[in-house]
Each structure stands twice: as structure tokens, then as C-alpha cells.
Design a protein around this motif. Structure first.
Motif, PDB file in Angstrom:
ATOM      1  N   CYS A   1     -63.248 -45.976  85.771  1.00 38.83           N
ATOM      2  CA  CYS A   1     -62.606 -47.140  86.393  1.00 38.83           C
ATOM      3  C   CYS A   1     -62.329 -48.228  85.359  1.00 38.83           C
ATOM      4  O   CYS A   1     -63.240 -48.676  84.682  1.00 38.83           O
ATOM      5  CB  CYS A   1     -63.495 -47.688  87.511  1.00 38.83           C
ATOM      6  SG  CYS A   1     -62.865 -49.217  88.208  1.00 38.83           S
TER       7      CYS A   1
ATOM      8  N   CYS B   1     -64.504 -51.666  86.651  1.00 40.27           N
ATOM      9  CA  CYS B   1     -65.968 -51.790  86.637  1.00 40.27           C
ATOM     10  C   CYS B   1     -66.625 -50.774  85.717  1.00 40.27           C
ATOM     11  O   CYS B   1     -67.837 -50.827  85.509  1.00 40.27           O
ATOM     12  CB  CYS B   1     -66.522 -51.661  88.061  1.00 40.27           C
ATOM     13  SG  CYS B   1     -66.590 -49.956  88.671  1.00 40.27           S
TER      14      CYS B   1
ATOM     15  N   CYS C   1     -61.599 -45.913  92.556  1.00 38.74           N
ATOM     16  CA  CYS C   1     -63.011 -45.965  92.156  1.00 38.74           C
ATOM     17  C   CYS C   1     -63.878 -46.120  93.404  1.00 38.74           C
ATOM     18  O   CYS C   1     -63.641 -47.020  94.207  1.00 38.74           O
ATOM     19  CB  CYS C   1     -63.217 -47.148  91.211  1.00 38.74           C
ATOM     20  SG  CYS C   1     -64.938 -47.534  90.891  1.00 38.74           S
TER      21      CYS C   1
ATOM     22  N   CYS D   1     -66.019 -49.715  93.258  1.00 39.58           N
ATOM     23  CA  CYS D   1     -65.439 -51.054  93.482  1.00 39.58           C
ATOM     24  C   CYS D   1     -64.117 -50.997  94.245  1.00 39.58           C
ATOM     25  O   CYS D   1     -63.541 -52.037  94.552  1.00 39.58           O
ATOM     26  CB  CYS D   1     -65.269 -51.800  92.161  1.00 39.58           C
ATOM     27  SG  CYS D   1     -63.887 -51.246  91.156  1.00 39.58           S
TER      28      CYS D   1
ATOM     29  N   HIS E   1     -61.249 -50.095  93.167  1.00 41.31           N
ATOM     30  CA  HIS E   1     -60.078 -50.374  92.335  1.00 41.31           C
ATOM     31  C   HIS E   1     -59.148 -49.164  92.341  1.00 41.31           C
ATOM     32  O   HIS E   1     -59.592 -48.029  92.260  1.00 41.31           O
ATOM     33  CB  HIS E   1     -60.527 -50.670  90.902  1.00 41.31           C
ATOM     34  CG  HIS E   1     -59.436 -51.152  90.014  1.00 41.31           C
ATOM     35  ND1 HIS E   1     -58.738 -52.317  90.276  1.00 41.31           N
ATOM     36  CD2 HIS E   1     -58.888 -50.644  88.877  1.00 41.31           C
ATOM     37  CE1 HIS E   1     -57.830 -52.487  89.335  1.00 41.31           C
ATOM     38  NE2 HIS E   1     -57.895 -51.491  88.479  1.00 41.31           N
TER      39      HIS E   1
HETATM   40 ZN    ZN Z   1     -64.585 -49.576  89.764  1.00 41.71          ZN
END
Ligand code: ZN
Length: 398
Positions: free
Chosen positions: A6, A9, A48, A51, A53
Motif C-alpha cells: 500500500c 500505509c 489495501c 486502510c 486505500h
Molecule cells: Zn494501506
């Protein structure tokens, strides 16, 4: 299997979220000549787990060169006054609120990354900041150091600043960065301790919750929600000061360069909603594609995101004998790239023969559009996507 790491993060549990085939490399009206040339490529979004994302793990540099150096001459977001003003207003209202707490601004320096024409720095200069703008755009203009605005032509990542700054502004830039962590790490290096970053990016949580079936673009490597944005900045030593994003198409957030205790976890994880979102898009696609393909006389109304989506899900077959109308005079005579449909000014004659009109402009304008269609006084079928569902409306022409 881990698809990629990711970029927000650093989480390693990422997976393919969705694949899109043959997405035009540019999704704004262009000249007829360029319209035939704009290439289409497959695009894969990854997500991800940690998080939420969304991102493209690989970006083709040759395609980016084509987009930024050739197609962007037709980039029309800045000229879409109504839209850009809404975004600017939400940014400036947060900026003014925080700036009021900053003390003597006349001793402070502000850097805007991606300042476009340089004019965008004027409001910060008026507040008293000494301003510096960096942008690779040929529209940047010449430096005007005498009035407190310095401009540097180039890419932020490649520019070494003469001194640290107090404030960094970044509007609709971060979603284009390929190495977002390195970019935010440089922001930290360029800021004094306690310095602030004001950032604005598209809000992918809004698209998922709306839901908007299509929101990707080749030049957007990153798709942030508040959670992934906060994780990204936290990883480089920033703590959130304030943010504005709930129910908004963009996130405006302010971060301070300061050590924070532990990981800040705010906002929900888009990952938890993605499966339901994707199933909803599949259902809408299955309902809409046959209606569009079977319509004998189809008219698309508006060059919004839904327009590109409809062409994608019908593999371009929607373009056959189609008309594309738009209310914006700036787009009349231009063409939708790749699919080669001319954008024309609507008049009553367009609607002879009981057409099917598919609303492909932003949903906020739907009511206004239907009212306009009624005024043409012709029988027609109006089809639109509303809250993720396909709706059909018969206008009797009276
Ligand atoms: Zn992430």
C-alpha cells in the motif's frame, strides 16, 4: 497473494479491487483530430485491507507523458467554473479558519505545489504570506518576486528549496503522485518543525457511498479516503489538525509536522464497503447496458463520469449513431475522445422520433436537466442512474 504494498500505509495485504478494460487515456472533450488519437488502455485498481486505500500499482510512464504533454492541452476542469469554485471555496474556508490562528503571517512563507498559473497564490499573498509556487505547466508564467510571489518551473520532487517554509498547500496533486510516501516525506523535509500542510484530494469514500459507478483515470495513481490520507501523513511524522470530508467529493485536510503518539486511526475503512459497492455497480451495469444498446435512437446528455462508464460497459457500442448533447457552450463542436462522438448544442429537433435520453451529467444536475427536457415538448424516454439504481421516466411531450 499480495498484489502490491500500500502506497499510503505500507500495508502488505492488498488485493485487486476492480479491473477496467479499455479506459480512454483522457476523459474530457477534445478536438475531432485529437479525439481519434486518444488511446484506451486497461486499468487495474488495487485496495489495501488495512486502510482502504485504492491505487494503481503500476503506471506506464509513456502513457503519462502522452496525457500530460499532449492531451492536457484540453484539460477543462479549470474552465468548469461552477465545479472548480465549489472546490476552491471549501479549501479556502478551512485555510482561512486555521490561518487566523497562525499569529504574524508576514513573517511566514508558503509553498504551493502544483500552483498551475501562479494566480492561485494571490489569496495567500493577500493574507500576508511570502509565496513560492512550483509547477511543471507551461502556463506557469514568469516569476514576480517583486510582489511577494516567486514561481519555479518544474516537478516538486526534483526541486531543492532554498529554505524551509512554514506552510505547504497541495490541491489535487497527491492523487497524481506515483510514490506518495516519498512526496509527503519531502514535504516534511521542506517544512519547519510545527509547519502546516493543507491538502485537497478527491474523496474516494464519497464515490463509494454515493455510489458513483466510475471514477478512475489513468493519471490518478492514488485514490484517498480520509483514513488512508491520515495514515500516509502519519507515516511521515504528521498529525491531523482538522479536516472536512463527510459527504464531500473532495477531502480538505490540515496536518502539522509534529511527533504524535502512536498510529492515528480515524474514519471508517473503505475496504469494508468495497464488496457491496462492486456488487452494486455490477447490478447497475447489467440493468443499464441492454437498455442503452437496444435503444433505437439514443441521446447522451452530458459529458460527466457516467458518460465514460456507459461507453465502457457497452465496449463502445453505445457510440453507434448516438448523439451527445451538452448545455455548456464551451464543449459544443468538441468530441468525446476515443469513441469519437461530437458534442452538440441541444435543440427541439434532436428529440424527434421518441428518443431514449440517457442522463450522463453529474447527478446534482439531473432535476434541472429533466426540467429542460420537458420544455422541448417531445415524447421521450429518460434513463438515469439514481443512488446506484437504473430509473426510467416517460415524458409524454405535453
Ligand atoms: Zn494501506
Amino acid at each position: 497473494m499480495n498484489a502490491a504494498t500500500c502506497p499510503a500505509c505500507g500495508g502488505e495485504e492488498c488485493e485487486v479491487a476492480r479491473r477496467y478494460s479499455e479506459v480512454p487515456a483522457f476523459q474530457f472533450p477534445v478536438s475531432a483530430e485529437l479525439g481519434r488519437e486518444v488511446v484506451a488502455r486497461d486499468l487495474a485498481l488495487h485496495i489495501c485491507r488495512s486502510c482502504g486505500h485504492l491505487f494503481q500499482p503500476t503506471i506506464d510512464p509513456a502513457l503519462m507523458k502522452l496525457i500530460y504533454e499532449k492531451y492536457y492541452a484540453f484539460y477543462s476542469f479549470d474552465t468548469l467554473q461552477e465545479t472548480s469554485q465549489v472546490y476552491r471555496r471549501s479549501f479556502m474556508s478551512m485555510f482561512d479558519m486555521v490561518a487566523a490562528t497562525l499569529g504574524d503571517i508576514r513573517r511566514q512563507t508558503l509553498l504551493e505545489i502544483g500552483c498551475s498559473k501562479g494566480e492561485s497564490l494571490a489569496p495567500f499573498r493577500e493574507l500576508g504570506f511570502a509565496c513560492l509556487g512550483i509547477d511543471p505547466s507551461p502556463l506557469l508564467g514568469s516569476p514576480q518576486s517583486d510582489d511577494g510571489i516567486r514561481l519555479i518551473s518544474g516537478y516538486y520532487e526534483q526541486i531543492r528549496l532554498p529554505e524551509k517554509v512554514n506552510v505547504i498547500v497541495s490541491r489535487f496533486v497527491l492523487e497524481h503522485t506515483i510514490d506518495a510516501m516519498a512526496h509527503v516525506g519531502k514535504m516534511s523535509d521542506d517544512l519547519v518543525d510545527g509547519g502546516l500542510v493543507f491538502v485537497q484530494v478527491p474523496n474516494v469514500a464519497y464515490y463509494v457511498d454515493e455510489p458513483q459507478p466510475f471514477f478512475v483515470a489513468h493519471e490518478h495513481a492514488q485514490y484517498f479516503s480520509l483514513r488512508s490520507l491520515v495514515e500516509l501523513f502519519a507515516s511521515k511524522g504528521f498529525a491531523p489538525v482538522t479536516f472536512y470530508e463527510s459527504g464531500q467529493p473532495s477531502i480538505v485536510a490540515c496536518f502539522r509536522k509534529q511527533r504524535s503518539d502512536g498510529v492515528v486511526r480515524i474514519a471508517s475503512n473503505v475496504y469494508d464497503r468495497w464488496t457491496a459497492y462492486a456488487a452494486g455497480v455490477d447490478a447497475a451495469e447489467a440493468a443499464l447496458a441492454p437498455i442503452v444498446e437496444q435503444a433505437e435512437h439514443r441521446i447522451f446528455y452530458g459529458c460527466g463520469l457516467t458518460f465514460w462508464w456507459v461507453f465502457l460497459i457497452t465496449a463502445g457500442r453505445a457510440a453507434r449513431d448516438a448523439r451527445l448533447i451538452d448545455d455548456s457552450p464551451a464543449s459544443w463542436g468538441l468530441w468525446a475522445p476515443t469513441y469519437c462522438v461530437e458534442i452538440v448544442k441541444p435543440d427541439a429537433k434532436c428529440f424527434d422520433g421518441h428518443p431514449t435520453v440517457i442522463l450522463t451529467l453529474s447527478a446534482v444536475y439531473h432535476d434541472r436537466a429533466i426540467e429542460r427536457l420537458r420544455q422541448y415538448g417531445r415524447p421521450m424516454t429518460v434513463v438515469r442512474l439514481s443512488a446506484g439504481r437504473v430509473e426510467r421516466l416517460e415524458l409524454d411531450g405535453r
